[in-house]
Structures are given as structure tokens and as C-alpha cells.
Motif scaffolding. Structure first.
Motif, PDB file in Angstrom:
ATOM      1  N   ARG A  11      -0.726   2.784  15.435  1.00 36.29           N
ATOM      2  CA  ARG A  11       0.254   2.109  14.579  1.00 36.29           C
ATOM      3  C   ARG A  11       0.553   2.940  13.340  1.00 36.29           C
ATOM      4  O   ARG A  11       1.716   3.077  12.945  1.00 36.29           O
ATOM      5  CB  ARG A  11      -0.251   0.719  14.188  1.00 36.29           C
ATOM      6  CG  ARG A  11       0.019  -0.333  15.232  1.00 36.29           C
ATOM      7  CD  ARG A  11      -0.201  -1.730  14.678  1.00 36.29           C
ATOM      8  NE  ARG A  11      -1.538  -1.966  14.180  1.00 36.29           N
ATOM      9  CZ  ARG A  11      -2.542  -2.444  14.887  1.00 36.29           C
ATOM     10  NH1 ARG A  11      -2.374  -2.758  16.150  1.00 36.29           N
ATOM     11  NH2 ARG A  11      -3.730  -2.616  14.351  1.00 36.29           N
ATOM     12  N   ARG A  12      -0.483   3.510  12.710  1.00 35.62           N
ATOM     13  CA  ARG A  12      -0.276   4.344  11.516  1.00 35.62           C
ATOM     14  C   ARG A  12       0.557   5.577  11.861  1.00 35.62           C
ATOM     15  O   ARG A  12       1.463   5.943  11.114  1.00 35.62           O
ATOM     16  CB  ARG A  12      -1.619   4.748  10.906  1.00 35.62           C
ATOM     17  CG  ARG A  12      -2.302   3.630  10.134  1.00 35.62           C
ATOM     18  CD  ARG A  12      -3.464   4.134   9.305  1.00 35.62           C
ATOM     19  NE  ARG A  12      -4.472   4.846  10.061  1.00 35.62           N
ATOM     20  CZ  ARG A  12      -5.505   4.267  10.708  1.00 35.62           C
ATOM     21  NH1 ARG A  12      -5.656   2.968  10.662  1.00 35.62           N
ATOM     22  NH2 ARG A  12      -6.372   4.986  11.371  1.00 35.62           N
ATOM     23  N   LEU A  13       0.280   6.183  12.997  1.00 37.47           N
ATOM     24  CA  LEU A  13       1.039   7.355  13.426  1.00 37.47           C
ATOM     25  C   LEU A  13       2.509   6.991  13.668  1.00 37.47           C
ATOM     26  O   LEU A  13       3.424   7.693  13.208  1.00 37.47           O
ATOM     27  CB  LEU A  13       0.433   7.945  14.700  1.00 37.47           C
ATOM     28  CG  LEU A  13       1.223   9.102  15.337  1.00 37.47           C
ATOM     29  CD1 LEU A  13       1.254  10.304  14.399  1.00 37.47           C
ATOM     30  CD2 LEU A  13       0.640   9.465  16.675  1.00 37.47           C
ATOM     31  N   LEU A  14       2.752   5.904  14.363  1.00 35.77           N
ATOM     32  CA  LEU A  14       4.126   5.486  14.630  1.00 35.77           C
ATOM     33  C   LEU A  14       4.877   5.149  13.345  1.00 35.77           C
ATOM     34  O   LEU A  14       6.065   5.467  13.202  1.00 35.77           O
ATOM     35  CB  LEU A  14       4.144   4.289  15.584  1.00 35.77           C
ATOM     36  CG  LEU A  14       3.737   4.602  17.027  1.00 35.77           C
ATOM     37  CD1 LEU A  14       3.646   3.321  17.836  1.00 35.77           C
ATOM     38  CD2 LEU A  14       4.678   5.599  17.659  1.00 35.77           C
ATOM     39  N   ARG A  15       4.210   4.505  12.393  1.00 34.21           N
ATOM     40  CA  ARG A  15       4.850   4.216  11.100  1.00 34.21           C
ATOM     41  C   ARG A  15       5.207   5.510  10.377  1.00 34.21           C
ATOM     42  O   ARG A  15       6.277   5.615   9.769  1.00 34.21           O
ATOM     43  CB  ARG A  15       3.931   3.356  10.237  1.00 34.21           C
ATOM     44  CG  ARG A  15       3.934   1.914  10.638  1.00 34.21           C
ATOM     45  CD  ARG A  15       3.161   1.061   9.631  1.00 34.21           C
ATOM     46  NE  ARG A  15       2.854  -0.199  10.231  1.00 34.21           N
ATOM     47  CZ  ARG A  15       1.635  -0.703  10.392  1.00 34.21           C
ATOM     48  NH1 ARG A  15       0.583  -0.049   9.934  1.00 34.21           N
ATOM     49  NH2 ARG A  15       1.458  -1.858  10.974  1.00 34.21           N
ATOM     50  N   ARG A  18       8.187   6.996  12.045  1.00 35.06           N
ATOM     51  CA  ARG A  18       9.373   6.185  11.721  1.00 35.06           C
ATOM     52  C   ARG A  18       9.908   6.530  10.338  1.00 35.06           C
ATOM     53  O   ARG A  18      11.108   6.666  10.144  1.00 35.06           O
ATOM     54  CB  ARG A  18       9.017   4.701  11.797  1.00 35.06           C
ATOM     55  CG  ARG A  18      10.205   3.805  11.566  1.00 35.06           C
ATOM     56  CD  ARG A  18       9.794   2.343  11.712  1.00 35.06           C
ATOM     57  NE  ARG A  18      10.945   1.478  11.652  1.00 35.06           N
ATOM     58  CZ  ARG A  18      11.443   0.980  10.533  1.00 35.06           C
ATOM     59  NH1 ARG A  18      10.887   1.269   9.373  1.00 35.06           N
ATOM     60  NH2 ARG A  18      12.500   0.198  10.547  1.00 35.06           N
ATOM     61  N   ARG A  19       9.014   6.670   9.371  1.00 26.46           N
ATOM     62  CA  ARG A  19       9.446   7.018   8.007  1.00 26.46           C
ATOM     63  C   ARG A  19      10.070   8.404   7.948  1.00 26.46           C
ATOM     64  O   ARG A  19      10.938   8.668   7.113  1.00 26.46           O
ATOM     65  CB  ARG A  19       8.270   6.919   7.035  1.00 26.46           C
ATOM     66  CG  ARG A  19       7.928   5.491   6.645  1.00 26.46           C
ATOM     67  CD  ARG A  19       6.944   5.450   5.494  1.00 26.46           C
ATOM     68  NE  ARG A  19       5.679   6.087   5.796  1.00 26.46           N
ATOM     69  CZ  ARG A  19       4.610   5.472   6.290  1.00 26.46           C
ATOM     70  NH1 ARG A  19       4.648   4.190   6.542  1.00 26.46           N
ATOM     71  NH2 ARG A  19       3.504   6.133   6.518  1.00 26.46           N
ATOM     72  N   VAL A  25      19.609   7.863  12.338  1.00 25.81           N
ATOM     73  CA  VAL A  25      19.106   8.325  13.645  1.00 25.81           C
ATOM     74  C   VAL A  25      18.358   7.180  14.331  1.00 25.81           C
ATOM     75  O   VAL A  25      18.518   6.950  15.533  1.00 25.81           O
ATOM     76  CB  VAL A  25      18.202   9.566  13.469  1.00 25.81           C
ATOM     77  CG1 VAL A  25      17.536   9.943  14.786  1.00 25.81           C
ATOM     78  CG2 VAL A  25      19.002  10.729  12.906  1.00 25.81           C
ATOM     79  N   ARG A  26      17.548   6.442  13.566  1.00 30.24           N
ATOM     80  CA  ARG A  26      16.814   5.298  14.142  1.00 30.24           C
ATOM     81  C   ARG A  26      17.782   4.263  14.702  1.00 30.24           C
ATOM     82  O   ARG A  26      17.569   3.731  15.794  1.00 30.24           O
ATOM     83  CB  ARG A  26      15.899   4.653  13.102  1.00 30.24           C
ATOM     84  CG  ARG A  26      14.708   5.505  12.731  1.00 30.24           C
ATOM     85  CD  ARG A  26      13.643   4.729  11.988  1.00 30.24           C
ATOM     86  NE  ARG A  26      14.123   3.876  10.926  1.00 30.24           N
ATOM     87  CZ  ARG A  26      14.162   4.202   9.633  1.00 30.24           C
ATOM     88  NH1 ARG A  26      13.766   5.392   9.251  1.00 30.24           N
ATOM     89  NH2 ARG A  26      14.602   3.341   8.737  1.00 30.24           N
TER      90      ARG A  26
END
Length: 133
Positions: A11-15, A18-19, A25-26
Motif C-alpha cells: 500500500r505504501r509503495l502504491l501510494r 500514485r503521488r 495522467v492518472r
């Protein structure tokens, strides 16, 4: 017995990823994913609900999952003694409220011939889409 997985690092990696990706682009990636998924759901009464983008997903959950209009619909659709039922959907957007109302009428045994719908939508592009339905 399988041990529970700890997804906190993922979850930390995905956040963090995302940032790092710009909002535009998102949004484009999310739009492409919704097109690819082609999300549809058939209601028991034969109506088909389509979710084309994230805004539709939010509306779908509001109307069909949380049932936010169900109580009001059940009061409005109490036995009509053979009279015609006229549903007005103000701010029709993608028509989820109309679909829910028509579905409720059909489940209640109201014939489509006794049902009238007026869907009001101010945005021209959305109006044209609703008109095709």
C-alpha cells in the motif's frame, strides 16, 4: 493454515507511485481502464446499467448499492389505482435514478405503458447520450 499477508508495504509503495504520477495522467489511465473493463450489470427486470467512468461508478454505488432513493421511491410508487406514474429525473446525468425507478415499477408489476419518464439534463453532451437510450 495460510498465514495472513501484510499488505502495508505494498500500500505504501502504491501510494508513493500514485503521488509521483501527475493527476492528468492518472485520470487518463482511469478512463482507459473503465473503457477496457466495459462495466455493465443486468437488472432482474431486463434493464442494463452501464458504468463508463469513475463518476458513473460513484453514482452507481449511490443509487444501486446504498439504495439512497429506495425509501422515497417506495413511497412514491405505492398502489396507484390504475393511474399513470410519471417519474421526473432532475439532473439525469447518466439516468441511474430513472433506471432504478423503472426497475422498481417493473418489480412492482406496473406495466411500462402506465409509466412516463421526464429526464432533465442541462449538459448538452450528456443530454445527447440520454436521448439515444
Amino acid at each position: 493454515m495460510p498465514r495472513e499477508l501484510d499488505y502495508s508495504a505494498l500500500r505504501r509503495l502504491l501510494r508513493a507511485v500514485r503521488r509521483a504520477v501527475p493527476a492528468g495522467v492518472r485520470r487518463r489511465v482511469r478512463s482507459l481502464l473503465f473503457q477496457w473493463l466495459d462495466l455493465t450489470w443486468p437488472l432482474d427486470t431486463g434493464l442494463l446499467v452501464r458504468v463508463d467512468h469513475y463518476g458513473d461508478w460513484v453514482g452507481y454505488n449511490e443509487v444501486f448499492v446504498r439504495g439512497e432513493y429506495d425509501e422515497a421511491l417506495s413511497l412514491a410508487l405505492e398502489p396507484t389505482d390504475g393511474r399513470r406514474v410519471h417519474i421526473v429525473d432532475l439532473g439525469a446525468h447518466v439516468g441511474f435514478f430513472t433506471l432504478r425507478a423503472v426497475d422498481a415499477c417493473r418489480r412492482g408489476g406496473l406495466a411500462d405503458a402506465r409509466l412516463a419518464v421526464t429526464a432533465v439534463e442541462a449538459r448538452a453532451v450528456v443530454f445527447r447520450k440520454l436521448r439515444r437510450v
